[in-house]
Design a protein around this motif. Sequence first.
Motif, PDB file in Angstrom:
ATOM      1  N   ALA A 298       0.875  -1.379   0.026  1.00 50.65           N
ATOM      2  CA  ALA A 298      -0.005   0.079  -0.055  1.00 50.65           C
ATOM      3  C   ALA A 298       0.937   0.995  -0.032  1.00 50.65           C
ATOM      4  O   ALA A 298       0.353   2.343  -0.608  1.00 50.65           O
ATOM      5  CB  ALA A 298      -1.045   0.012   1.246  1.00 50.65           C
ATOM      6  N   ALA A 299       2.073   1.191   0.811  1.00 48.82           N
ATOM      7  CA  ALA A 299       2.754   2.476   0.920  1.00 48.82           C
ATOM      8  C   ALA A 299       3.495   2.639  -0.566  1.00 48.82           C
ATOM      9  O   ALA A 299       3.509   3.827  -0.866  1.00 48.82           O
ATOM     10  CB  ALA A 299       3.986   1.986   1.829  1.00 48.82           C
ATOM     11  N   GLU A 300       3.816   1.381  -1.128  1.00 53.78           N
ATOM     12  CA  GLU A 300       4.527   1.568  -2.494  1.00 53.78           C
ATOM     13  C   GLU A 300       3.337   2.344  -3.603  1.00 53.78           C
ATOM     14  O   GLU A 300       3.815   2.861  -4.794  1.00 53.78           O
ATOM     15  CB  GLU A 300       4.931   0.234  -2.948  1.00 53.78           C
ATOM     16  N   MET A 301       2.045   1.774  -3.351  1.00 51.22           N
ATOM     17  CA  MET A 301       1.159   2.348  -4.356  1.00 51.22           C
ATOM     18  C   MET A 301       0.661   3.822  -3.898  1.00 51.22           C
ATOM     19  O   MET A 301       0.143   4.380  -4.908  1.00 51.22           O
ATOM     20  CB  MET A 301      -0.084   1.432  -4.100  1.00 51.22           C
ATOM     21  N   GLY A 302       0.975   4.125  -2.923  1.00 49.15           N
ATOM     22  CA  GLY A 302       0.552   5.642  -2.467  1.00 49.15           C
ATOM     23  C   GLY A 302      -0.732   5.742  -1.787  1.00 49.15           C
ATOM     24  O   GLY A 302      -1.445   6.789  -2.026  1.00 49.15           O
ATOM     25  N   ILE A 303      -1.443   4.605  -1.479  1.00 48.99           N
ATOM     26  CA  ILE A 303      -2.634   4.564  -0.818  1.00 48.99           C
ATOM     27  C   ILE A 303      -2.780   4.107   0.586  1.00 48.99           C
ATOM     28  O   ILE A 303      -1.736   3.416   1.179  1.00 48.99           O
ATOM     29  CB  ILE A 303      -3.487   3.604  -1.724  1.00 48.99           C
ATOM     30  N   PRO A 304      -3.682   4.457   1.456  1.00 53.03           N
ATOM     31  CA  PRO A 304      -3.869   3.604   2.868  1.00 53.03           C
ATOM     32  C   PRO A 304      -3.919   2.023   2.497  1.00 53.03           C
ATOM     33  O   PRO A 304      -4.751   1.758   1.676  1.00 53.03           O
ATOM     34  CB  PRO A 304      -5.049   4.595   3.116  1.00 53.03           C
ATOM     35  N   ARG A 305      -3.514   1.522   3.506  1.00 53.94           N
ATOM     36  CA  ARG A 305      -3.810   0.178   3.569  1.00 53.94           C
ATOM     37  C   ARG A 305      -5.159  -0.370   3.538  1.00 53.94           C
ATOM     38  O   ARG A 305      -5.498  -1.225   2.956  1.00 53.94           O
ATOM     39  CB  ARG A 305      -2.990  -0.558   4.481  1.00 53.94           C
ATOM     40  N   TYR A 306      -5.899   0.373   4.344  1.00 52.02           N
ATOM     41  CA  TYR A 306      -7.366  -0.217   4.508  1.00 52.02           C
ATOM     42  C   TYR A 306      -7.952   0.069   3.124  1.00 52.02           C
ATOM     43  O   TYR A 306      -9.064  -0.725   2.660  1.00 52.02           O
ATOM     44  CB  TYR A 306      -8.163   0.634   5.358  1.00 52.02           C
ATOM     45  N   GLN A 307      -7.673   1.004   2.183  1.00 56.67           N
ATOM     46  CA  GLN A 307      -8.341   1.150   0.798  1.00 56.67           C
ATOM     47  C   GLN A 307      -7.970  -0.186   0.041  1.00 56.67           C
ATOM     48  O   GLN A 307      -8.746  -0.465  -0.922  1.00 56.67           O
ATOM     49  CB  GLN A 307      -7.941   2.508   0.209  1.00 56.67           C
ATOM     50  N   LEU A 308      -6.583  -0.497   0.249  1.00 54.52           N
ATOM     51  CA  LEU A 308      -6.178  -1.743  -0.531  1.00 54.52           C
ATOM     52  C   LEU A 308      -6.904  -2.838  -0.173  1.00 54.52           C
ATOM     53  O   LEU A 308      -7.458  -3.675  -0.985  1.00 54.52           O
ATOM     54  CB  LEU A 308      -4.664  -1.883  -0.406  1.00 54.52           C
ATOM     55  N   THR A 309      -7.124  -3.309   1.063  1.00 58.71           N
ATOM     56  CA  THR A 309      -7.913  -4.136   1.630  1.00 58.71           C
ATOM     57  C   THR A 309      -9.501  -3.846   0.929  1.00 58.71           C
ATOM     58  O   THR A 309     -10.243  -4.999   0.599  1.00 58.71           O
ATOM     59  CB  THR A 309      -7.948  -4.193   3.109  1.00 58.71           C
ATOM     60  N   MET A 310     -10.009  -2.840   1.127  1.00 53.45           N
ATOM     61  CA  MET A 310     -11.491  -2.654   0.689  1.00 53.45           C
ATOM     62  C   MET A 310     -11.528  -2.908  -1.050  1.00 53.45           C
ATOM     63  O   MET A 310     -12.305  -3.586  -1.550  1.00 53.45           O
ATOM     64  CB  MET A 310     -11.712  -1.226   0.783  1.00 53.45           C
ATOM     65  N   TRP A 311     -10.320  -2.535  -1.868  1.00 53.81           N
ATOM     66  CA  TRP A 311     -10.305  -2.800  -3.060  1.00 53.81           C
ATOM     67  C   TRP A 311     -10.233  -4.220  -3.383  1.00 53.81           C
ATOM     68  O   TRP A 311     -10.957  -5.025  -4.022  1.00 53.81           O
ATOM     69  CB  TRP A 311      -9.153  -2.193  -3.673  1.00 53.81           C
ATOM     70  N   LEU A 312      -9.363  -5.189  -2.581  1.00 51.37           N
ATOM     71  CA  LEU A 312      -9.385  -6.612  -2.761  1.00 51.37           C
ATOM     72  C   LEU A 312     -10.827  -7.144  -2.451  1.00 51.37           C
ATOM     73  O   LEU A 312     -10.911  -8.174  -3.447  1.00 51.37           O
ATOM     74  CB  LEU A 312      -8.332  -7.137  -1.838  1.00 51.37           C
ATOM     75  N   LYS A 313     -11.448  -6.768  -1.719  1.00 52.05           N
ATOM     76  CA  LYS A 313     -12.725  -7.448  -1.375  1.00 52.05           C
ATOM     77  C   LYS A 313     -13.651  -7.175  -2.354  1.00 52.05           C
ATOM     78  O   LYS A 313     -14.459  -8.052  -2.822  1.00 52.05           O
ATOM     79  CB  LYS A 313     -13.461  -7.096   0.075  1.00 52.05           C
TER      80      LYS A 313
END
Length: 383
Positions: A298-313
């Motif tokens: 998430a840090a490498e993408m420049g987004i919060p980790r919770y947004q990555l988790t939500m995107w995955l779901k």
Amino acid sequence: MIGEMQFTAVMLLSLMALSLWLLLPNRVSQNRVTNLSRWLMIGALAVLVIQFALQHILGLRQTGVVQAAMLNLLLFIPGSALLSLSVLNLQRQGRLTRMEWFVGVPVWLISIALLCWAIITDGLPFKEVSERLKWAEVTASLLYCAMQLYYCRLHLKAIKSMQSALNDYSDRDHRQILDWMRFSVVVLAFMMIIVPLIIFASGWPLLVFALLLFAGIFCLWFCFVCYIVSGAAMYVREAEESSLEDQKNLNSLKDNYGRGDGGRQLSPKAFRQVSNAVDKWVGSGAYLTAGITSPMAAAEMGIPRYQLTMWLKSSGHESFSQWISSLRIAEAKRVLSENPGWTNEAVADHCGFSRSYFQKIFKKATGLSPAEFVEREQQGPRS
């Protein structure tokens, strides 16, 4: 024979307790959760040492099974509760409710009350066989089994939560990290069955059941030591703290925006932004880096980790580890098709897998081993 077995158990359990007290590295005692679990395990072993020592000194097994059973119950109940709490405290990172901490206390007190009532009211000398005492011990044994069943249910629920947190945290194969936890549930469930048999058995069945019980306790102790000495406990804690942080952010979204979905769905605009960041990251090949975690990604993408988790779901992925594995399997298939001479080690290293995990996950995903996949690719499509 019984006396020698009891003496041996006292010596070995004492050595196990002393090793937990004196021989573990300083980092174990500096961590609050692992240190408390260590002392709970020491307490459980100490109770069992007292139990076997008293049986050896008083010779109750030679006097009668009923009297020996009473002493066993009074000490197996707190000993088993402490063993269960030692494991559960590690699983929950110290987050235990009062009921979970103290459920063994009423079981123990009720058992004491039942046994005392039977001794006082039957009017027989203690060393004589009493039917009333037998029934009191059977009732106390059932309470012991109910307590162990309660703890086993908590263990299974905690393992499921830990597995979920680990899968959402990193790309690693987490089965080995939690294997000892699963084994501990088996041992504790086994104790739920074997302890009543030990309490009421006599002769050679007693020796068999006692040896099985001690083997289970020894294996549980050994796995416990390996777990807290390794970096596994720290790794699991990091995964669960990351999961809790995600949950806190999701709850904040719900509170701030009153989302009917509980803040678990990205807005269309946010979903597109995260998708673009994900596509860019995947295109760079960063997912092939071994040991990557979702906070790192998430840090490498420049987004919060919770947004990555939500995107995955939202994108239909079960977890971060499942998503990374699917990307790596696709890359492994490409590499094997274009470079059939590569070894499994080379492909696994290129894709960020360990060799053993690569072969296992590749066959699970494709139904073929890497060698079988290469052979099929070389044969070409069947007519």
